[in-house]
Design a protein around this motif. Structure first.
Motif, PDB file in Angstrom:
ATOM      1  N   TYR A  14      -5.684   8.461   0.312  1.00 18.31           N
ATOM      2  CA  TYR A  14      -4.657   7.800  -0.812  1.00 18.31           C
ATOM      3  C   TYR A  14      -5.731   6.353  -1.337  1.00 18.31           C
ATOM      4  CZ  TYR A  14      -1.029   4.779  -2.458  1.00 18.31           C
ATOM      5  OH  TYR A  14      -0.159   3.952  -3.350  1.00 18.31           O
ATOM      6  N   PRO A  16      -5.084   3.671  -3.778  1.00 17.98           N
ATOM      7  CA  PRO A  16      -4.484   2.534  -4.443  1.00 17.98           C
ATOM      8  C   PRO A  16      -5.540   1.655  -5.032  1.00 17.98           C
ATOM      9  CG  PRO A  16      -3.995   2.052  -2.373  1.00 17.98           C
ATOM     10  CD  PRO A  16      -5.001   3.301  -2.098  1.00 17.98           C
ATOM     11  N   THR A  17      -5.252   0.833  -6.035  1.00 17.65           N
ATOM     12  CA  THR A  17      -6.193  -0.110  -6.490  1.00 17.65           C
ATOM     13  C   THR A  17      -6.082  -1.427  -5.465  1.00 17.65           C
ATOM     14  OG1 THR A  17      -4.594  -1.096  -7.616  1.00 17.65           O
ATOM     15  CG2 THR A  17      -5.675   0.478  -8.877  1.00 17.65           C
ATOM     16  N   SER A  19      -5.633  -5.003  -3.782  1.00 18.00           N
ATOM     17  CA  SER A  19      -4.664  -6.286  -4.302  1.00 18.00           C
ATOM     18  C   SER A  19      -5.503  -7.489  -5.007  1.00 18.00           C
ATOM     19  CB  SER A  19      -4.026  -6.651  -2.885  1.00 18.00           C
ATOM     20  OG  SER A  19      -5.056  -7.149  -2.080  1.00 18.00           O
ATOM     21  N   SER A  55       0.362   7.785   1.532  1.00 16.72           N
ATOM     22  CA  SER A  55       0.690   6.460   0.909  1.00 16.72           C
ATOM     23  C   SER A  55       0.843   5.288   1.876  1.00 16.72           C
ATOM     24  CB  SER A  55       1.637   6.499  -0.088  1.00 16.72           C
ATOM     25  OG  SER A  55       2.727   6.945   0.715  1.00 16.72           O
ATOM     26  N   HIS A 113      -2.858  -6.362   1.295  1.00 18.39           N
ATOM     27  CA  HIS A 113      -3.019  -5.330   0.372  1.00 18.39           C
ATOM     28  C   HIS A 113      -1.763  -4.168   0.444  1.00 18.39           C
ATOM     29  CE1 HIS A 113      -4.794  -1.761  -1.689  1.00 18.39           C
ATOM     30  NE2 HIS A 113      -4.460  -1.417  -0.438  1.00 18.39           N
ATOM     31  N   VAL A 114      -1.582  -4.065   1.765  1.00 14.25           N
ATOM     32  CA  VAL A 114      -0.386  -3.090   2.064  1.00 14.25           C
ATOM     33  C   VAL A 114       0.993  -3.574   1.487  1.00 14.25           C
ATOM     34  CG1 VAL A 114      -1.562  -1.637   3.675  1.00 14.25           C
ATOM     35  CG2 VAL A 114       0.330  -3.537   4.319  1.00 14.25           C
ATOM     36  N   ASP A 116       1.297  -5.713  -1.136  1.00 10.79           N
ATOM     37  CA  ASP A 116       1.061  -5.560  -2.433  1.00 10.79           C
ATOM     38  C   ASP A 116       1.369  -4.002  -2.985  1.00 10.79           C
ATOM     39  OD1 ASP A 116       0.788  -8.307  -2.809  1.00 10.79           O
ATOM     40  OD2 ASP A 116      -1.362  -8.090  -3.183  1.00 10.79           O
ATOM     41  N   ASP A 117       0.590  -3.350  -2.353  1.00 11.30           N
ATOM     42  CA  ASP A 117       0.957  -1.695  -2.687  1.00 11.30           C
ATOM     43  C   ASP A 117       2.243  -1.182  -2.282  1.00 11.30           C
ATOM     44  OD1 ASP A 117      -0.272   0.772  -3.351  1.00 11.30           O
ATOM     45  OD2 ASP A 117       0.412   1.299  -1.067  1.00 11.30           O
ATOM     46  N   ARG A 121       4.299   0.370  -5.441  1.00 12.15           N
ATOM     47  CA  ARG A 121       4.765   1.798  -5.195  1.00 12.15           C
ATOM     48  C   ARG A 121       6.520   1.691  -5.472  1.00 12.15           C
ATOM     49  NH1 ARG A 121       4.754   4.063  -0.266  1.00 12.15           N
ATOM     50  NH2 ARG A 121       3.853   2.190   1.029  1.00 12.15           N
TER      51      ARG A 121
END
Length: 377
Positions: A14, A16-17, A19, A55, A113-114, A116-117, A121
């Motif tokens: 996974y 993601p961009t 944070s 994710s 980060h997680v 923000d993710d 999401r």
């Protein structure tokens, strides 16, 4: 209950961009750090990583690495005052991560980060609970000095506030808000937490050298070389009294201490009972029945559910609560690793000092694969 190799790659599949507070390189470095921490100190959690939805795998790595960092405080500090300061450092880290300004510490960077993710999401409709992270710290702080649990119920409460809470956090990262999934997680976490305390009993009684907090490696040699360095016996006092176990006997005689196996059996039975309860709940759900009992923590912080959760149809197949359990199943996989360890303990006749109880469980990868495929534990 009582009567394959893996790649060392840190990829979660996974991408993601990054944070706002960290670059993509920093996030990837944080993930690698957390993954290596699990691989070194918590091989069962490392083995179970692939069963978490891609994710949510960064969150899983973060949560499990956070638990290890807190658990290792006692091993990596020289006195209680410094240990308390270190735990406050982690409280501050959590607060800063939730505020979006984590310190340059890998677990904290990944946590920010997680968070923000997850917000991105879910269009800000889901979040993780800061009080749950702080609860883990507070629970571990209570026993930082290796004081004994006053009772088996006190040990169970500790397991709820640590290992069950780790599962709640992971469920919230899917995201999933479900009274049924939380209920199962509570029982599985209690079993895992009680088993973890038993597994660590020899290391606390006969402390190995610093930085040896691992449930992955054999500690047979360490147990012998550290006999002269006394520690503590982390068994509930009521269980020790009932079995006639005395701490001084354990510290002098180890596995031969009178009543020790009986005490270990009683504590392990409580862990086993929680796994049996979780299995019965799963069986009832698949039969289209109620789970069989109320969730004792409903209404507590983090366990307030909306009317849809409370009135979800109790159908079989993929409907209602069964669908939620299907979604949550990867998070509930510690039931497999805990069950395997309890079976091994039984085969050792509840001799908690047996070397093989601290070796890697070679059966876990394929047992976990089939458990996840069949949705049984």
């Amino acid at each position: 209950m009582f009567s394959s190799s893996r790649s060392s790659s840190t990829s979660t599949g996974y991408s993601p961009t990054a944070s706002a507070g960290a670059s993509l390189a920093e996030v990837e470095s944080a993930k690698a750090y957390c993954s290596n921490l699990l691989k070194t100190y918590d091989s069962p959690s490392y083995t179970l990583l692939p069963f978490i939805p891609p994710s949510a795998q960064p969150a899983y790595l973060c949560i499990r690495a956070f638990n290890l960092e807190i658990a290792r405080v006692a091993d990596t500090t020289s006195n209680p005052t410094i240990a308390t300061m270190r735990l406050q450092f982690w409280r501050d880290n959590v607060t800063r991560a939730f505020a979006g300004h984590p310190p340059k510490q890998p677990v904290s960077v990944l946590l920010a980060h997680v968070l923000d993710d997850l917000s991105a999401r879910t269009n800000r409709s889901a979040r993780m609970s800061k009080p749950w992270f702080l609860r883990v710290i507070t629970a571990r702080e209570q026993y930082l000095d290796n004081r004994p649990y006053t009772s088996l119920d006190a040990l169970e409460k500790y397991a709820e506030n640590t290992y069950s809470t780790l599962l709640y956090l992971t469920l919230s990262a899917l995201p999933l808000s479900s009274i049924t999934a939380d209920h199962l997680a509570s029982h599985i976490g209690k079993a895992a937490g009680i088993a973890a305390v038993l597994r660590g009993l020899p290391l606390i009684a006969f402390p190995p050298p610093p930085n040896h907090h691992s449930n992955s490696a054999s500690v047979g040699g360490a147990l012998e070389t550290q006999r002269g360095k006394q520690g503590a016996v982390m068994l509930p006092l009521d269980v020790m009294a009932a079995a006639g176990v005395k701490q001084e006997d354990v510290l002098r005689q180890g596995a031969e201490a009178p009543g020790l196996k009986d005490a270990v059996f009683q504590v392990a039975t409580r862990a086993s009972d929680h796994l049996i309860t979780a299995r019965e709940m799963l069986k009832n759900l698949r039969a289209g029945q109620d789970v069989g009992h109320e969730f004792e923590h409903e209404g507590e912080e983090g366990h307030v559910y909306d009317e849809r959760d409370a009135s979800e149809p109790r159908g079989g197949g993929l409907g209602g609560q069964s669908r939620e359990v299907e979604k949550a199943f990867g998070v509930l996989m510690p039931a497999v690793s805990t069950g395997l360890w309890l079976e091994r303990l039984q085969k050792c006749d509840f001799d908690i000092f047996r070397e093989e109880l601290r070796r890697r469980e070679w059966k876990l990868p394929w047992k976990a694969y089939f458990a996840h495929r069949r949705k049984v534990f």
